[in-house]
Design a protein around this motif. Structure first.
Motif, PDB file in Angstrom:
ATOM      1  N   LEU A  76      -4.901   2.097  12.232  1.00  0.00           N
ATOM      2  CA  LEU A  76      -3.775   2.509  13.073  1.00  0.00           C
ATOM      3  C   LEU A  76      -3.341   1.344  13.956  1.00  0.00           C
ATOM      4  CD1 LEU A  76      -4.623   6.190  14.053  1.00  0.00           C
ATOM      5  CD2 LEU A  76      -3.266   5.330  12.156  1.00  0.00           C
ATOM      6  N   PRO A  77      -2.085   1.342  14.401  1.00  0.00           N
ATOM      7  CA  PRO A  77      -1.518   0.135  15.028  1.00  0.00           C
ATOM      8  C   PRO A  77      -1.836  -0.047  16.503  1.00  0.00           C
ATOM      9  CG  PRO A  77       0.187   1.795  14.842  1.00  0.00           C
ATOM     10  CD  PRO A  77      -1.042   2.377  14.209  1.00  0.00           C
ATOM     11  N   PHE A  78      -3.112   0.166  16.903  1.00  0.00           N
ATOM     12  CA  PHE A  78      -3.455  -0.138  18.293  1.00  0.00           C
ATOM     13  C   PHE A  78      -4.583  -1.164  18.370  1.00  0.00           C
ATOM     14  CE2 PHE A  78      -5.562   3.949  17.231  1.00  0.00           C
ATOM     15  CZ  PHE A  78      -6.895   3.578  17.329  1.00  0.00           C
ATOM     16  N   HIS A  79      -4.819  -1.882  17.252  1.00  0.00           N
ATOM     17  CA  HIS A  79      -5.767  -3.005  17.218  1.00  0.00           C
ATOM     18  C   HIS A  79      -7.179  -2.579  17.610  1.00  0.00           C
ATOM     19  CE1 HIS A  79      -2.307  -6.147  17.668  1.00  0.00           C
ATOM     20  NE2 HIS A  79      -2.101  -5.259  16.730  1.00  0.00           N
ATOM     21  N   ASN A 141      -9.186  -1.213  25.371  1.00  0.00           N
ATOM     22  CA  ASN A 141      -7.932  -0.527  25.087  1.00  0.00           C
ATOM     23  C   ASN A 141      -8.324   0.774  24.400  1.00  0.00           C
ATOM     24  OD1 ASN A 141      -5.845  -2.640  25.756  1.00  0.00           O
ATOM     25  ND2 ASN A 141      -7.075  -3.768  24.283  1.00  0.00           N
ATOM     26  N   ILE A 142      -8.133   1.882  25.078  1.00  0.00           N
ATOM     27  CA  ILE A 142      -8.574   3.175  24.558  1.00  0.00           C
ATOM     28  C   ILE A 142      -7.356   4.066  24.326  1.00  0.00           C
ATOM     29  CG2 ILE A 142     -10.063   5.176  24.905  1.00  0.00           C
ATOM     30  CD1 ILE A 142     -11.607   2.567  24.788  1.00  0.00           C
ATOM     31  N   HIS A 161      -4.572   3.515  27.147  1.00  0.00           N
ATOM     32  CA  HIS A 161      -4.922   2.979  28.471  1.00  0.00           C
ATOM     33  C   HIS A 161      -5.738   1.718  28.267  1.00  0.00           C
ATOM     34  CE1 HIS A 161      -6.001   3.622  32.871  1.00  0.00           C
ATOM     35  NE2 HIS A 161      -6.744   2.586  32.505  1.00  0.00           N
ATOM     36  N   CYS A 162      -5.292   0.632  28.856  1.00  0.00           N
ATOM     37  CA  CYS A 162      -6.057  -0.607  28.815  1.00  0.00           C
ATOM     38  C   CYS A 162      -6.748  -0.773  30.159  1.00  0.00           C
ATOM     39  CB  CYS A 162      -5.171  -1.810  28.516  1.00  0.00           C
ATOM     40  SG  CYS A 162      -6.129  -3.345  28.425  1.00  0.00           S
ATOM     41  N   ARG A 168      -0.956   1.414  31.070  1.00  0.00           N
ATOM     42  CA  ARG A 168      -0.983   2.703  30.397  1.00  0.00           C
ATOM     43  C   ARG A 168       0.368   2.945  29.741  1.00  0.00           C
ATOM     44  NH1 ARG A 168      -3.006   7.355  34.185  1.00  0.00           N
ATOM     45  NH2 ARG A 168      -4.949   6.232  33.806  1.00  0.00           N
ATOM     46  N   GLU A 169       0.348   3.509  28.530  1.00  0.00           N
ATOM     47  CA  GLU A 169       1.600   3.750  27.803  1.00  0.00           C
ATOM     48  C   GLU A 169       1.497   5.047  27.002  1.00  0.00           C
ATOM     49  OE1 GLU A 169       4.368   1.750  24.260  1.00  0.00           O
ATOM     50  OE2 GLU A 169       2.481   0.821  24.848  1.00  0.00           O
TER      51      GLU A 169
END
Length: 208
Positions: A76-79, A141-142, A161-162, A168-169
């Motif tokens: 998934l695209p959150f590395h 980065n969670i 949330h980093c 946060r996004e």
């Protein structure tokens, strides 16, 4: 909702099977019903139907392997890697022990104002027991599924949330919507895979 998320998940898997099959090797088998019940018992509430269906289909991934010339950095695209049910429980326990105590600290109150301004759908807390950590990376980065949003949010929404840089996004209104965006984005070329420091990484071209 459960049928929809599995449809989008299959579209994602099909894209990787054709374009980057190495990512599929890192995926774990789905969780058992007993594991899901254990997670719900720990949370004290039921999982959203789409998250339950997703965990029954795939329970995390392990990308730290060297069976291939190039390692992968999460499908998934959150590395970061998807968490298995046991990892979700471990991560949640970590946040309960280390992060929830900061909610009422004076130092955090300054950050809470920033979080509330930039991500009003998520409660301005450092951690809430009803945030389910579903994936992350070593840089903290969670990605969470949020079962306790503000009145501007939606139960089951997905946010990142980093903790390292305090950002946060909101990513989507639900896990189903998140996978829908991703499946459609792969088809349109918005998301693509490139090698970065001997790893295959999913990138997001926001211009598409």
């Amino acid at each position: 909702m459960a049928d929809l998320i599995l449809r989008y998940w299959q579209q994602i898997l099909k894209w990787f099977k054709v374009n980057q099959p190495v990512f599929l090797d890192a995926l774990n088998a789905g969780a058992s019903q007993k594991q899901i019940e254990q997670l719900e018992a720990e949370l004290g509430t039921s999982l959203p139907n789409d998250l339950r269906a997703f965990l029954l289909a795939v329970s995390g991934e392990k990308t730290d392997n060297f069976f291939h010339h190039l390692c992968t950095c999460g499908i998934l695209p959150f590395h970061g890697d998807l968490f298995s049910v046991s990892e979700i429980l471990n991560q949640r326990q970590y946040h309960l022990e280390h992060d929830i105590a900061l909610n009422n600290s004076k130092d955090f109150q300054k950050m809470a104002t920033v979080y509330q301004a930039h991500c009003p759908e998520v409660k301005p807390l450092n951690y809430d027991p009803l945030w389910i950590p579903i994936g992350g990376d070593p840089g903290f980065n969670i990605v969470f599924v949020d079962l306790n949003p503000t009145n501007q949010g939606t139960v089951g929404q997905v946010f990142e949330h980093c903790y390292e840089i305090a950002q946060r996004e909101l990513l989507a209104s639900s896990l189903t919507h998140y996978l829908k965006q991703y499946a459609e984005g792969l088809g349109k070329g918005r998301f693509y895979v490139e090698e970065d420091n001997h790893m295959l990484v999913v990138y997001d071209d926001h211009s598409i």
